[in-house]
Design an enzyme around this catalytic site. Structure first.
Site, PDB file in Angstrom:
ATOM      1  N   LYS A   2     -78.608 -22.783 -23.224  1.00 37.99           N
ATOM      2  CA  LYS A   2     -80.031 -23.072 -23.293  1.00 37.99           C
ATOM      3  C   LYS A   2     -80.169 -24.474 -23.884  1.00 37.99           C
ATOM      4  CE  LYS A   2     -84.313 -20.955 -24.980  1.00 37.99           C
ATOM      5  NZ  LYS A   2     -84.917 -19.824 -25.704  1.00 37.99           N
TER       6      LYS A   2
ATOM      7  N   THR B  57     -83.917 -14.986 -24.023  1.00 40.40           N
ATOM      8  CA  THR B  57     -83.194 -16.198 -23.630  1.00 40.40           C
ATOM      9  C   THR B  57     -82.434 -16.888 -24.762  1.00 40.40           C
ATOM     10  OG1 THR B  57     -85.221 -17.459 -23.878  1.00 40.40           O
ATOM     11  CG2 THR B  57     -84.655 -16.734 -21.658  1.00 40.40           C
ATOM     12  N   ASP B  58     -82.850 -16.666 -26.003  1.00 34.74           N
ATOM     13  CA  ASP B  58     -82.244 -17.457 -27.077  1.00 34.74           C
ATOM     14  C   ASP B  58     -80.723 -17.315 -27.137  1.00 34.74           C
ATOM     15  OD1 ASP B  58     -84.666 -18.436 -27.716  1.00 34.74           O
ATOM     16  OD2 ASP B  58     -84.774 -17.585 -29.738  1.00 34.74           O
TER      17      ASP B  58
ATOM     18  N   THR C 181     -88.365 -11.501 -23.218  1.00 32.79           N
ATOM     19  CA  THR C 181     -89.615 -11.849 -22.547  1.00 32.79           C
ATOM     20  C   THR C 181     -89.753 -11.309 -21.140  1.00 32.79           C
ATOM     21  OG1 THR C 181     -88.756 -13.980 -23.253  1.00 32.79           O
ATOM     22  CG2 THR C 181     -91.093 -13.753 -23.144  1.00 32.79           C
TER      23      THR C 181
END
Lengths: 479, 455
Positions: free
Chosen positions: B267, B188-189, B112
């Site tokens: 996360k 980010t995952d 992203t």
């Protein structure tokens, strides 16, 4: 000074924005209302300009960015969630709001699109945490008839309400997030408005159309008008955020005069201006272009299938409503009810034997209270209905209504039953008067009015207007 | 790009000699819609023609009998003529190398931080070139000479061990070429899994290697990408930090990022800006977005020895099995061909291995299957399902059975992802010593003390 609108080449289109009283916000399940509570925390954000779908940074967007401000957002328990904070993608579009918009389209005879595409309209003055407002065009075209002939509708869309501004300083702006995401319907007309008075009429009629769906919020700030206007040879100016129709006429007049003066020195600029309480306008930013729109990719397009559209009922037109009201109400009162925020409430009491009284409460009484600065908007619908039912059943005197409404306005959570509901009706009063007469036959014989009045008031004080006591007492005494 | 339209719409567009981006008129009954013909995303009705009206709105008009498309002869509304790059920045940034500034290499892997609208999927896609990133965040050139390269353009969930090796080699190349620090942009995952993998692969690191991502896509003005990336570059350019770290929002506000330990963070939220949190650890530092001040909490020290790569064996197979109620022995045996298995256990290290009544006979089988796995050569280690806290297999009777059959992980305070990466890396590089090394702290992934840190 009287403006000759034709002579100055007045061109004017109007956009009305009206908050809807749906059960949920447009893209999340929060309640679409302003919080009466204090914010439970505040977050701080900064925004940067981004490109529109067609790959160009919007002029207005960049301008705002250059101001290098921080934005502070107040969050409220139960009324704001992660969606308003831009911490979670939007939920699907609120179908209730879409249905209301389609009803409005049907009333205006607009052409509804086959597929709704939710867009992001870049707004980086901080009033949206995302830096854009989600908006979707539902229909184009349509007509509204006015005393000066038909005015064509350009577009109807639904969009998110912005965050409410709390405090603004040079480098920081504080917003409250409860308002963000409340569904708004936007109706814009072609520049076919002929004068300031005409602008008011068009706005009033568009407002009535939204209200006839029964899903309009009520109160101050619920409807806002943006006015696009220009004079011959000048550039288009957009005046945003006109809330009061009374102000609208003054504002248009003043802006036209300002424009005419600017034309004389050749300095007309295309820009956005914000309405001020005194009817003047101040510069806000350069006028944003269509460049600032790009697709909201988190919400899939919505197909409007013929079956779905057919299943949505067209509300009664306001012409027909007016005709119906005029058959049961005095002409002026009928028109006032039609323009009132409380149109839908009146309609549910239309068949009541007390409908004239109820119409008067919903228009004159409420207007008086509002004028006195009493926050009548905060009264809940259910409470208002309960109060009107009590009035209908003569459980309360009409004289007590303003006082009760004021109490409810200031304590919206208070159950109606805890208010002094055992108010005197005229009938109760006459009974009391007779009781006093029986107790004090001598006073009656001597027609000692002040003494009798004192005796009656011992019991009636606060429950019924003294003037009524006086009238009734006089009547009974002279029988 | 016409591909998401139905065959009938495609044919009508062809007959009209129209192309995407052309101004067209679509007539439907008495209505005529005029606008720019837009590509369709894959969602919605392929029969609907998408037009961008002059107002900027997109609408869909269903192509049914009686609807026609033709090229419009009306001129498009004038737009200011400015040189426009793909990102929308008016001029391509021109940066002069300044010898007084350190060099930071930004290696992009997609995600992203570098994303915009993709018409094929309708979602956000990673499609910015690295140059555009510099254009988007000009601040980063204030404190460093920027090198920027796209290593892979991928979603982070598509990462595999070979990608860790590619990334490690690219980092090595940049360090040997004199970079003062490395910044990696990452989806980010799996960002915290890559950070753990890199901290194992890069042995005796001497410069900062900082991973940054964004939770809210960079095609919006409110994206967290800017603060995370700018702070990451600033930190890499100025901090004394011979380690791998993660630079992300420490709260929902755009005020400061924290630098998290590569192996002790994860996360913990699907969408929020402050999704990344330290686990059983302090953050290393906070970086203020406005003042660019670094507040240290603790500093990593450089491990002695020359910098070198210790890569992953791409053939190593390690699984993760999560405890749940009503498990079956066959689930454990599924991993018998695997080199390793991490089992996420309940509480302090519990698995359903006790047969207490007629309904729990399966549990004896589970214990046997675990034994079989270990005997068959699969290295089995436990990690806490509870995320926070440390395992302690000495507390309950049934846990001792697990210890006695040779299951690892007692006293581990590593996250499951870190345990997984560590075991895979050990099996890649030290297959014989793997069992012994699993319980030793190599990269700050395992601590003897459980930090008390509240967020």
């Amino acid at each position: 000074m009287v403006v000759d609108y034709e002579a100055v080449g007045f061109k004017c289109g109007i956009e009305i924005h009206n908050r809807l009283s749906t059960h949920e916000k447009l893209f999340c399940s929060c309640i679409p209302k302003l919080s009466a509570e204090k914010p439970n925390f505040t977050i701080t954000r900064r925004l940067r300009p981004v490109a529109g779908e067609m790959g160009r940074v919007d002029v207005a967007a960049s301008y705002e960015f250059l101001r290098d401000r921080t934005f502070h957002y107040q969050c409220f328990p139960n009324i704001t969630c992660e969606v308003e904070r831009d911490e979670e993608p939007p939920h699907p579009l609120n179908m209730e709001a879409l249905t209301v918009a389609i009803q409005v389209c049907k009333l205006l005879g607009s052409r509804i699109v086959d597929e709704v595409h939710v867009m992001r309209k870049t707004i980086i003055d901080g009033s949206n945490t995302t830096s854009f407002q989600r908006t979707a065009l539902i229909a184009t075209g349509g007509i509204i008839s006015t005393s000066l002939g038909p005015v064509r509708i350009q577009a109807i869309s639904i969009e998110e309400e912005s965050a409410g501004i709390v405090e603004q300083k040079e480098d920081r702006v504080v917003y409250r997030l409860d308002r963000l995401g409340i569904p708004l319907i936007e109706i814009s007309t072609f520049p076919e408005v002929k004068s300031a008075a005409h602008a008011r009429e068009v706005s009033e009629k568009l407002g009535m159309i939204v209200r006839s769906t029964g899903k309009s919020q009520r109160g101050i700030g619920v409807t806002r008008q943006d006015i696009n206007l220009s004079v011959k040879g000048g550039k288009r100016v957009e005046v945003k955020g006109v809330q009061e129709l009374d102000l609208m006429e003054t504002l248009i007049e003043k802006e036209v005069l300002r424009q005419v003066e600017l034309m004389k020195i050749g300095k007309s600029e295309e820009e956005t201006r914000v309405a001020q309480p005194d009817g003047t306008t101040v510069f806000s930013r350069p006028l944003p272009g269509g460049e600032r729109m790009y697709p909201e990719t988190d919400v899939p397009p919505i197909s409007l299938l013929p079956n779905f559209l057919a299943s949505i009922q067209t509300p009664e037109t306001f012409e027909r409503k007016l005709a119906r009201f005029q058959s049961i109400l005095p002409k002026d009162l009928a028109e006032q009810v039609l323009k009132s925020d409380y149109l839908d409430i009146f309609e549910s009491f239309e068949r009541s034997p007390e409908h004239v009284l109820i119409a008067s409460v919903l228009t004159n009484t409420i207007k008086d209270l509002r004028r006195k600065g009493i926050p009548v908007e905060s009264i809940q619908d259910s409470q208002l209905r309960e109060l009107l039912s009590a009035l209908e059943l003569k459980k309360i005197a009409k004289e007590a209504v303003p006082q009760l409404l004021e109490k409810l306005s200031r304590n919206p959570e208070m159950p109606l039953s805890t208010l002094p509901m055992q108010q005197f009706s005229e009938e109760d009063l006459r009974k009391l008067v007779k009781k006093v007469f029986q107790k004090w036959p001598a006073l009656v014989g001597e027609k000692k009015f002040p003494a009798l009045m004192g005796e009656v008031m011992k019991e009636a004080r606060g429950k019924i207007d003294g003037a009524v006591v006086k009238t009734v007492l006089e009547e009974e005494l002279n029988k | 790009m016409l591909e998401n339209y139905s065959a009938a719409v495609q044919a009508a567009i062809k007959i009209a000699k129209a192309k995407l981006g052309n101004r067209v008129q679509v007539s439907k009954g008495t209505a005529v819609y005029e606008g720019i013909l837009m590509p369709r995303i894959s969602q919605g009705s392929p029969d609907c023609i998408v037009l961008k009206m002059d107002s900027g709105y997109n609408i869909g008009i269903k192509f049914v009998k009686g609807v026609s498309i033709e090229l419009s002869h009306t001129k498009e509304p004038a737009v200011p003529k400015v040189p426009v790059s793909e990102s929308g920045v008016h001029e391509k940034p021109k940066f002069k190398t300044d010898s007084s500034k350190p060099t930071i290499a930004i290696l992009h892997t997609g995600g992203t931080v570098a994303s915009k609208v993709d018409y094929k999927t309708g979602g956000v896609a990673s499609s910015f070139t690295p140059e555009d990133i510099i254009g988007m965040f000009p601040e980063i050139a204030e404190f460093a000479n920027i090198k920027s390269r796209l290593v892979r353009n991928m979603w982070s969930q598509d990462m595999r061990f070979p990608h860790y090796n590619i990334l490690a080699k690219e980092i090595e190349k940049e360090i040997r070429a004199g970079a003062r620090g490395i910044v990696i942009t990452h989806g980010t995952d799996t960002l915290h899994i890559t950070s753990a993998a890199l901290s194992f692969a890069l042995e005796n690191l001497s410069v900062p290697v900082i991973l940054a991502g964004s939770q809210r896509s960079s095609d919006r003005g409110s994206s967290d990408a800017a603060m995370n990336l700018i702070n990451a570059v600033f930190f890499a350019a100025t901090a004394d930090f011979p380690a791998v770290g993660v630079c992300m929002h420490s709260s929902s506000s755009d005020d400061r990022c924290w630098i998290l330990p590569a192996c002790k963070c994860r996360k913990l939220h699907s969408s929020r800006r402050d999704a990344f949190r330290p686990v059983n650890s302090y953050p290393y530092a906070f970086v203020d977005y406005r003042t660019r001040k670094i507040d240290w909490v603790s500093k990593p020290t450089k491990t002695p020895g020359p910098f070198r790569l210790k890569l992953f064996n791409e053939k190593i197979k390690v699984g993760i099995l999560r405890f749940r109620v009503n498990m079956f022995a066959s689930e454990f045996l599924f991993y018998k061909d695997y080199d390793g298995l991490i089992v996420e256990t309940s509480g302090l290290g519990n698995l359903p291995t006790s047969e207490i009544d007629e309904f729990t006979k399966e549990h004896t089988k589970i214990l046997k299957s675990l034994e079989e796995l270990v005997k068959g050569g699969t290295v089995v280690a436990l990690s806490p399902l509870a995320i926070y806290g440390r395992l302690n297999l000495n507390v309950y009777e049934n846990q001792r059975a697990l210890q006695s059959i040779g299951i690892l992980g007692n006293f581990s305070d590593m996250t499951t992802d870190t345990s997984y990466i560590k075991l895979s890396w050990l099996l890649s590089n030290y297959p014989k010593e793997a069992k012994e090394l699993f319980g030793k702290n190599l990269r700050g992934e395992l601590s003897d003390r459980t930090e008390v840190f509240f967020v």
